[in-house]
Scaffold this active site. Structure first.
Site, mmCIF file in Angstrom:
data_model
loop_
_atom_site.group_PDB
_atom_site.id
_atom_site.type_symbol
_atom_site.label_atom_id
_atom_site.label_comp_id
_atom_site.label_asym_id
_atom_site.label_seq_id
_atom_site.Cartn_x
_atom_site.Cartn_y
_atom_site.Cartn_z
ATOM 1 N N VAL A 12 0.822 -1.203 0.000
ATOM 2 C CA VAL A 12 0.000 0.000 0.000
ATOM 3 C C VAL A 12 0.862 1.263 0.000
ATOM 4 C CG1 VAL A 12 -1.780 1.292 1.239
ATOM 5 C CG2 VAL A 12 -1.895 -1.204 1.158
ATOM 6 N N ILE A 131 -13.355 1.092 -2.585
ATOM 7 C CA ILE A 131 -14.782 1.421 -2.577
ATOM 8 C C ILE A 131 -15.019 2.511 -1.533
ATOM 9 C CG2 ILE A 131 -17.121 0.535 -2.310
ATOM 10 C CD1 ILE A 131 -15.964 -2.295 -2.486
ATOM 11 N N GLU A 185 -2.470 -15.144 1.552
ATOM 12 C CA GLU A 185 -1.105 -15.214 2.057
ATOM 13 C C GLU A 185 -0.733 -16.655 2.407
ATOM 14 O OE1 GLU A 185 -0.108 -12.070 4.723
ATOM 15 O OE2 GLU A 185 -1.905 -10.974 4.159
ATOM 16 N N LYS A 200 -13.325 -5.374 9.855
ATOM 17 C CA LYS A 200 -14.030 -4.418 8.996
ATOM 18 C C LYS A 200 -15.453 -4.175 9.469
ATOM 19 C CE LYS A 200 -11.095 -5.556 5.061
ATOM 20 N NZ LYS A 200 -10.960 -6.514 3.936
ATOM 21 N N GLY A 298 -6.059 -4.677 -2.954
ATOM 22 C CA GLY A 298 -5.175 -4.441 -4.078
ATOM 23 C C GLY A 298 -4.427 -3.135 -3.889
#
Lengths: 415, 415
Positions: A12, A131, A185, A200, A298
């Site tokens: 990231v 998003i 992973e 989340k 991503g």
């Protein structure tokens, strides 16, 4: 010129640099100021990069630089991220993070410090990757009482389930493929056991209902026990199995919150969210159902969400964004055993399938049988309505006492 | 206390009052100030309402009241809405509107006046009703170059098409049902001819690409010519017909923008947006595809979007929200005839269907035949790839010259 620092140059963090460099002009136009990355904290060295000279291994270079007003945290994990972020907020620097573990564990505390110091603490990228979801919930839905949020919040498990549903791949095979493609992973437990989705839904629940919900308060079940038989039963029932993070405000003022695989009707807007995509349904009293869909992870999607927060920060140095929730309250979360719902149950017993179902029906009057293709001898699937988890488990124990083996029980969603 | 005025007490206006009154406390908490509706402009009288004494028939009561800092426009239509909104912005009042016709026709001008006077002009409710879309595009996607937007932007036509697809109802019958249920107006032309969707794609295009696109620049085609045969061909092809507003940035720097019914693949995230729902796909270079879904119209969803804008306005009296686009540019929109695409063509000719297709294939080498159930004698459907509208029309004229009758041609979407 707005000077910022980036903590961590992994997937990231390097994406943030890439987005900032690629879109330098349009970002400056939108932020009304140029944004310059002055320091990058990483223990590794990247001599081949054009911005190699901006790396530091010492966090104090950033903390003590008065020119740095925004710190972007992309290290992941709880420590040292928490210590660094807290120090930044206590020292007059706004923070943008993509770290869901940090926000789920320490959100209320960090938001409080940010508020006291009139700083921003933003984390759009922590849920749903690219998003937009944190901002729409906090702003656009401000004139709306949210009653429920349900989401496919983890792309890895959604990819695995999609392979199981569409290609009848077994769980282990689908997991291996996900690892091969870089979606999972080497240690996939945080994904497949539901911990990632749990963080989340905690963040979304805290934001939508105003008080912090901690991951350890949330019953969390992953997808490791889902079999191709369950997938076939879901299809026969008229839907698909998805790993759902769900939170609902009950009439008693408590939250029913959980992460679990669920049967989702083919008619649901979440049924067609496939592969590594995420979909989040927000149910409000005025808006009805609103659904947000896109790539939930991503490098570039997540980085673009981080950079959008940075831009927002630059534009609001003087006006703090309203993003806040209080610390958790005792008894805020409904005990899992009391949460009512509909369930699919999969049993096996002596005799043929009709006998297995007859036995089930004697324990669950009104159970609706579901017949899958290629049912094996003595196997039966059925749906039961409106029962609490404790009530269900009591009856399943009774069923086992009468000779049936309970293979699985899966919640049937109501959205 | 923030004093506001509401222009128009129709469906949306009365919904705004309802949301403000029902959620008074939570809204005050979120806005950090109580919001009080001081005046309501309407030529009608509503003596039975508890707030009957706040009505006025004279706009000047609002314009000249220095205590009113935000005016909410819910009258709809271009005039007198435009005159009133302009006067408000020129006299120091921020404006929130749900009026897509106004924003599509006068957005650039009104945004410029708002900017000069350091005021807000917000219109989240003008597109997608209760679905957050204006704010996500302008803020959350700030670090992202949007390349394309495609949306099902009109609930009425989507309801009609859903009835045609699912229940094989004819267009007229489905329209009559929509009228009976209150989804379509007595004069349904703005919906079924595409004008409503056109206004909305103009607003999204202006916002995403930075320069105003006016409705008269946009090729707009409704759904009145869609037949059940077309619906059956779409199904045989592997999808459904939806009315789509689409805008794409071309490599020559111009916008390809249009409103038209299109074939949408069953795999597309827009294929399952049914009934009165709207779905909007935003394609960005970093985020990939993000889709927003929900009820695109209706009293409470639209009103809640208006009130969310009001709350944002109250919180940002001093800090203007960044929402802006420039006036349109000459040659900004690609001539419709030059826009390339894939198309479905439906023809009829002498002989049987195989002969009809053979004739078509001689004009369109490489055409792919689509066979629907119950094809009538001499009828043929086929798909052609990568052709401009003018190229297509030339070939269709050739086909007609050779004795075939072209019944319809429908774009095949690429999302």
């Amino acid at each position: 010129m707005a000077e910022i620092a980036v903590l961590g140059h992994g997937v990231v963090g390097s994406g943030v640099l890439e987005v900032l460099l690629t879109h330098r002009e349009s970002i400056a136009r939108r932020a009304k100021e140029e944004i310059e990355v002055k320091h990058i904290l990483d223990l590794r060295e990247f001599p081949q990069l054009e911005y190699a000279n901006r790396f530091t291994k010492d966090f104090n270079d950033i903390l003590q630089d008065p020119e740095v007003r925004i710190v972007v945290e992309c290290m992941g994990g709880l420590e040292p991220a928490f210590t660094f972020v807290k120090a930044c907020l206590e020292n007059g620097k706004s923070v943008v993070t993509s770290n869901k573990e940090l926000v789920a564990a320490k959100g209320a505390l960090l938001l409080e410090i940010a508020q006291k110091n009139n700083l921003n603490f933003l984390f759009e990228a922590s849920v749903g990757g690219g998003i937009p979801i944190i901002r729409p919930i906090s702003q656009c839905l401000a004139a709306n009482e949210v009653s429920e949020i349900a989401g496919i919040l983890n792309g890895t498990t959604n990819f695995i389930l999609t392979k199981m549903i569409r290609e009848h791949m077994g769980f282990q095979e689908a997991l291996a493929l996900a690892q091969e493609l870089g979606y999972a992973e080497r240690d996939p437990s945080a994904d497949v056991e539901g911990a990632d989705a749990c963080r989340k839904i905690c963040i979304l629940a805290s934001l939508a209902f105003g008080s912090h919900v901690y991951p350890q308060q949330v019953h969390t079940q992953g997808i490791t026990k889902i079999t191709l038989e369950d997938v076939a039963y879901a299809e026969a029932w008229g839907g698909v199995i998805k790993l759902i993070g769900e939170v609902k405000m009950l009439e008693n003022g408590r939250l029913a919150i959980q992460v679990a695989p669920m049967f989702i009707s083919r008619e649901s807007q979440l049924a067609n969210v496939d592969d590594v995509f995420n979909g989040i349904l927000v149910r409000g009293d005025a808006t009805g159902d609103v659904v947000f869909y896109g790539k939930g992870a991503g490098k570039l999607p997540t980085a673009s969400a981080v950079v959008a927060d940075v831009i927002d920060c630059v534009k609001h140095f003087k006006a703090r964004k309203y993003l806040f929730w209080e610390d958790g309250k005792p008894d805020y979360v409904e005990p899992f055993a009391s949460i009512p719902g509909d369930f699919f149950v999969h049993v096996k017993s002596q005799g043929d399938s009709a006998e297995a179902f007859a036995l089930a029906e004697s324990v669950f009057p009104g159970a609706v049988r579901i017949i899958r293709r290629d049912e094996s001898l003595g196997e039966a699937g059925f749906a039961v309505k409106a029962i609490s988890i404790s009530g269900l488990e009591e009856k399943l124990a009774e069923l086992e006492g009468r000779g049936a083996k309970v293979l699985n029980q899966i919640k049937i969603s109501d959205f």
